[in-house]
Design a protein around this motif. Sequence first.
Motif: not given
Length: 215
Positions: A69-70, A87-89, A92-94, A99-101
């Motif tokens: 989910f990057w 990298y920190y912010d 990752l596609d939060t 939505r998907e998990v």
Amino acid sequence: MRLEAITWERLTDATADRIAGLTAADGGPWLRVAVDGAPAAPTAELARDLSEALRIRGRPVLVVGSAGFWRPASLRYEYGKRDPDAYYDRWLDTGALWREVFDPLDPGAGGTGRVLPDLWDPVTDRATRSSYAELPRGGVLLLHGALLLGHWFPFDLSVHLRLSPAALARRTEEDDHWTLPAFARYEDEVGPGAAADVVVRMDDPRHPAWHRPEP
């Protein structure tokens, strides 16, 4: 923090026992568990071992890696390929994870247990086109990867594989040392050692030690 020496096998069994005895905080039929740690920590291996231990205990399991989910490279590298704050912010596609998990496992949102196990392949930089997976009622989601805490994800249990700054630097590939400031920021802003339910100190992976507050 008081630490107790433990083997990986005992750690896996004790954690699986605890998960199997949990009730979801939202009262729903699914549990959501994080296995958090830097890439130098074996989060995928522990998630795999936990999944096997939970299946022996009669619990269906879905293992999801957060790297699936990057965001696409065009967004991850907007500020360069070695920007620790990005990298920190931003990696990752939060929103996609919610939505998907997480939403499909939220009874309040009409969750059905139909989860997308990954969305984007960071190696090929293409959509994975994976099929949805049905997690039966009573099942457990094991989400593993780096920098998972502090996003308000609704974990029912979180495990943090902890490395001291010196051990993290020693065990991180030299080409990836640019990520170390992101993990220092994670320590300062999130404090995963205090936020997680189970903390495993693994400066020497042959001799892990853990801190397990009483449930």
